[in-house]
Design a protein around this motif. Structure first.
Motif, mmCIF file in Angstrom:
data_model
loop_
_atom_site.group_PDB
_atom_site.id
_atom_site.type_symbol
_atom_site.label_atom_id
_atom_site.label_comp_id
_atom_site.label_asym_id
_atom_site.label_seq_id
_atom_site.Cartn_x
_atom_site.Cartn_y
_atom_site.Cartn_z
ATOM 1 N N LEU A 111 34.206 29.970 41.119
ATOM 2 C CA LEU A 111 35.644 29.957 40.932
ATOM 3 C C LEU A 111 36.241 31.305 41.317
ATOM 4 O O LEU A 111 35.763 32.355 40.879
ATOM 5 N N PRO A 112 37.286 31.313 42.131
ATOM 6 C CA PRO A 112 37.959 32.580 42.460
ATOM 7 C C PRO A 112 38.864 33.026 41.308
ATOM 8 O O PRO A 112 39.304 32.210 40.494
ATOM 9 N N LEU A 113 39.149 34.293 41.259
ATOM 10 C CA LEU A 113 40.046 34.824 40.237
ATOM 11 C C LEU A 113 41.475 34.355 40.478
ATOM 12 O O LEU A 113 41.931 34.253 41.620
ATOM 13 N N ALA A 114 42.170 34.072 39.396
ATOM 14 C CA ALA A 114 43.575 33.673 39.483
ATOM 15 C C ALA A 114 44.482 34.814 39.015
ATOM 16 O O ALA A 114 45.339 35.281 39.764
ATOM 17 N N THR A 115 44.282 35.261 37.771
ATOM 18 C CA THR A 115 45.087 36.349 37.219
ATOM 19 C C THR A 115 44.240 37.193 36.281
ATOM 20 O O THR A 115 43.232 36.716 35.732
ATOM 21 N N SER A 116 44.656 38.416 36.106
ATOM 22 C CA SER A 116 44.070 39.298 35.100
ATOM 23 C C SER A 116 45.201 39.913 34.294
ATOM 24 O O SER A 116 46.308 40.120 34.818
ATOM 25 N N TYR A 117 44.925 40.175 33.021
ATOM 26 C CA TYR A 117 45.916 40.789 32.141
ATOM 27 C C TYR A 117 45.333 42.044 31.524
ATOM 28 O O TYR A 117 44.188 42.047 31.055
ATOM 29 N N LEU A 118 46.117 43.093 31.517
ATOM 30 C CA LEU A 118 45.772 44.320 30.808
ATOM 31 C C LEU A 118 46.678 44.414 29.584
ATOM 32 O O LEU A 118 47.900 44.454 29.699
ATOM 33 N N LEU A 119 46.042 44.420 28.405
ATOM 34 C CA LEU A 119 46.776 44.493 27.150
ATOM 35 C C LEU A 119 46.481 45.842 26.520
ATOM 36 O O LEU A 119 45.311 46.244 26.407
ATOM 37 N N LEU A 120 47.519 46.539 26.097
ATOM 38 C CA LEU A 120 47.297 47.838 25.467
ATOM 39 C C LEU A 120 48.225 48.029 24.288
ATOM 40 O O LEU A 120 49.363 47.541 24.275
ATOM 41 N N ASP A 121 47.689 48.701 23.270
ATOM 42 C CA ASP A 121 48.478 49.162 22.132
ATOM 43 C C ASP A 121 48.648 50.666 22.251
ATOM 44 O O ASP A 121 47.771 51.371 22.790
ATOM 45 N N TYR A 122 49.769 51.152 21.776
ATOM 46 C CA TYR A 122 50.038 52.568 21.901
ATOM 47 C C TYR A 122 49.153 53.390 20.962
ATOM 48 O O TYR A 122 48.765 52.934 19.880
ATOM 49 N N LYS A 123 48.871 54.590 21.403
ATOM 50 C CA LYS A 123 48.042 55.513 20.634
ATOM 51 C C LYS A 123 48.721 55.829 19.302
ATOM 52 O O LYS A 123 49.950 55.850 19.199
#
Length: 739
Positions: free
Chosen positions: A546-558
């Motif tokens: 399967l090829p990649l569709a989407t990626s998500y980067l999730l971050l919380d502040y320091k």
């Protein structure tokens, strides 16, 4: 002298002008109060000029449209006033006044009433606008930090302009009536009642039943077919036929209403011969031809008012509730990988429709995810730098706010070289032995399919969210969805029934009994964007190619970084635009950089905007319908004054006469509302099922608003109508029969 005469006329004919004054004052009130929205938003402390500007612009445009509606309504109201005043204007001309002088008197009378409506309406609007500040704050879920009395000159100017336009339209109508009418017609106007025709009660009853059958069939068709979401001509044609059947059925229903009542009650002789019931029913039947069409139109407009308030506010609430659920991190950003057809067009620029399964396309497709944080450091500041500063400085700013973070990678459900999804909503529905949910027949749910995420990625995401990991083993799966009750219900039944799925030779079994909504959103504000996601073991992703569709980067502040500071820096340094490989091929595109604050603000503003527009439209439409019914009833009572006088001279008690008038007015006011309510219940039942595709919908929260609008506007006009009718009846009884 003419001015004094006009003022005296207004004072003496105040009762005749009451409906005109009341309707115009209501219009001025809502025009002023709703056009102070920008001040109300400032007091609510939203601090977002875009919301104030966009909502203010929509309210202004809607005000102009509703001013036209109210202008034509005032012309209709004036018809009643002119009918009552024609004899007086004819006497003026017999006594030697020129038509221009009569026109000046009418102009001044209209001006006096308009000024009175302006003063009264603005006074009520100012008071209402102060209260609406708190309503606005509750809609936008904001806190009022400081509040003091305010007055908006801008809203006043808009209101005055609308009132001036209405005044001119009304004046032109009045002058036209006097200019064209002959003196003899003006003098004898009071002797002429509106020409009415009666039909056989049996024929009317048959027409009523035909209308009821048409409406019933239309209800059944709407419930069965639903809304034409797929956009197919066949579906649109079905919906058009259903709509025509409802409209035609409503017209026939009201056209035959009086005859149906007579036919039914004549068979119940105890009721028919009691008191003035026979007179009441005959009075209704005498007006059926002149008001049946207008009552049908009023019923349809009331239907629009009920659904606009109930449905609009409820849908807004459902949408914003989902948005509020879909905020898994302080800040998220997405990366969309280039799909095969787009790659094919880049690799074969002379043949954009080249085969999608060529070796070149297969090689360019991403199977290994891009490290989004590393790429963000490389491209940091690309969406704001514009040649100034350096990416390293922006990268340091990014590091200054970076706390806990995780990357989640979603894979396409279509293997390389295939157009068929390995799993889709349609596949699951058919496996359960069910049909596609209402509103999704003919949709692209089978074509789109469910995206895939590896168990390792999902468990890292769960750890980021503070959740316990889920062990899928080598043959387990679970389903995720940010969707409405309908779709999630299908997935829950699939998980609960232990439905087995086969992907790339792996037979997989559910490891959960129902999906977790809180563990389904990977990007802030991602709601219902696809059919859902299936979590599978890592080996399945690899074996299915399967090829990649989407990626998500999730971050919380320091820790120690404020939300305001984090939002400002993240929005400034996060990259945008395409990502290219060494061959200058566009392999991915940044998208969806959203903070939790922005998503919540969008959710609240969406709810506020839709709710405001719904209430504004609903209130004005209800006022328009109620005032038209009031004018019709007052005209009817005025026309039947001689009949009332005869009944009184024959010994009928005034109380019985007023009971007869009250009965007629209850029918005229209640039946359009009952029919509109029935239409609304059926329409809302379909809309509720439709919105369940996106989120739960309940109209319970809006019942209070709808009831308040109808009690204030519709009920108020009914009481005014009855009070004025009592006055007309008393005057008719006092006058001795001299004709």
């Amino acid at each position: 002298m003419l001015c004094r005469l006009a003022w005296g006329n207004v004072r003496r004919a105040g009762r005749d002008y009451l409906v005109y004054l009341l309707t115009l004052a209501f219009g001025v009130t809502v025009f002023y109060a709703f056009n102070t929205i920008s001040i109300q938003i400032d007091y609510a402390g939203l601090g977002d000029d875009s919301i104030s500007t966009s909502l203010g612009g929509m309210i202004f445009g809607l005000t102009i449209f509703l001013a036209f509606v109210l202008g034509f309504l005032m012309v209709y109201a004036n018809n009643f006033i002119m009918k009552r005043r024609k004899k007086q204007f004819g006497l003026y001309q017999i006594l030697g006044m020129r038509r221009t002088q009569v026109a000046r008197i009418m102009t001044m009378e209209t001006l006096f009433v308009s000024i009175a409506a302006l003063v009264l309406g603005v006074a009520m609007g100012v008071g209402l606008s102060q209260l609406m500040v708190f309503f606005t704050a509750s809609l936008f879920k904001a806190q009022i930090s400081s509040f003091h009395f305010f007055f908006s000159m801008e809203a006043l100017l808009i209101t005055v302009e609308c009132l001036a336009a209405i005044f001119l339209v009304t004046l032109v109508f009045n002058l036209r009536v006097v200019a064209r009418a002959k003196v003899i017609d003006l003098i004898s106007a009071g002797r002429h009642s509106e020409t009415v025709r009666t039909r056989s009660p049996r024929i009317s009853a048959v027409i009523f039943l035909i209308g009821a059958v048409l409406i019933g069939v239309a209800y059944a068709r709407l419930i069965h077919d639903g809304m034409p979401l797929d956009g197919y001509p066949e579906s649109l044609m079905k919906f058009l036929i259903t709509t025509i059947m409802v409209i035609l059925g409503t017209i026939l229903l009201f056209f035959g209403l009086s005859g149906f009542l007579i036919e039914v009650l004549q068979r119940a002789r105890v009721i028919y011969w009691r008191g003035l019931n026979m007179f009441t029913l005959r009075q209704l039947a005498a007006k059926v031809n002149t008001v049946s069409f207008s009552m049908a139109v009023i019923s349809m407009i009331l239907f629009l008012a009920i659904t606009s308030v109930s449905c609009g506010m409820s849908i807004a609430s459902a949408m914003t509730s989902m948005l509020e659920e879909s905020t898994p991190a302080d800040f998220t950003i997405g990366l969309m990988y280039t799909y095969p057809m787009r790659l094919s067009a880049q690799l074969n620029p002379r043949d954009g429709q080249a085969a999608q399964d060529t070796d070149e396309v297969a090689a360019a497709l991403r199977r290994e995810p891009i490290d989004m944080l590393d790429q963000a450091h490389k491209q940091a500041g690309s969406n704001w730098r514009a040649g100034r500063g350096s990416s390293s400085a922006a990268a340091r700013e990014l590091d200054s706010i970076l706390g806990r973070h995780v990357q989640v990678n979603l894979y396409s459900p279509k293997p390389v070289g295939s157009d068929k999804s390995v799993l889709s909503l349609g596949t699951i529905v058919r496996s359960l032995g069910e049909n596609m949910p209402a509103g999704m027949k003919g949709s692209d749910a089978d074509l789109v399919g469910l995206t895939m995420v590896s168990a390792s990625d999902w468990n890292r995401y769960r750890e980021f969210r503070g959740m316990e990991p889920v062990d899928l083993g080598d043959d387990g799966y679970t389903l995720l969805a940010i969707a409405g009750d309908t779709v999630t219900g299908v997935y829950n039944r699939a998980l609960g029934s232990g439905m087995e799925i086969d992907i790339a030779g792996h037979s997989l079994h559910p490891r959960q009994k129902q999906l977790e909504r809180t563990a389904s959103s990977f990007g802030n504000g991602e709601t219902g964007g696809g059919g859902g996601t299936v979590v599978v073991p890592d080996a399945v992703i690899r074996d299915a190619d399967l090829p990649l569709a989407t990626s998500y980067l999730l971050l919380d502040y320091k820790s120690g970084v404020s939300v305001e500071q984090g939002d400002r820096i993240a929005g400034k340094v996060m990259p945008n635009g395409p990502i290219e490989n060494s061959d200058d091929i566009n392999i991915a595109q940044w998208f969806g950089a959203d903070s939790r604050t922005d998503v919540n603000l969008t959710a609240n503003s969406t709810r506020g905007i839709i709710s405001y527009l719904s209430i504004y439209i609903g209130f004005v439409l209800v006022v328009a319908c109620a005032s038209i019914l009031t004018i019709q009833q007052l005209s009817s009572v005025a026309d039947s004054s001689r009949s009332v006088r005869i009944l009184s001279e024959l010994g009928t008690a005034r109380r019985e006469i007023m009971h007869s008038v009250l009965g007629q007015q209850i029918v005229y006011f209640a039946f359009p509302l009952i029919v509109a309510g029935a239409h609304s219940l059926v329409a809302l039942s379909v809309v509720i099922q439709l919105v369940k595709l996106l989120g739960g919908l309940t109209i319970a929260d809006t019942v209070g608003v709808v009831v308040a609008i109808f009690v204030l506007a519709y009920g108020g006009y009914f009481l005014v109508t009855y009070a004025m009718s009592k006055s007309i009846v008393r005057d008719a009884i006092r006058v001795r029969h001299t004709e």
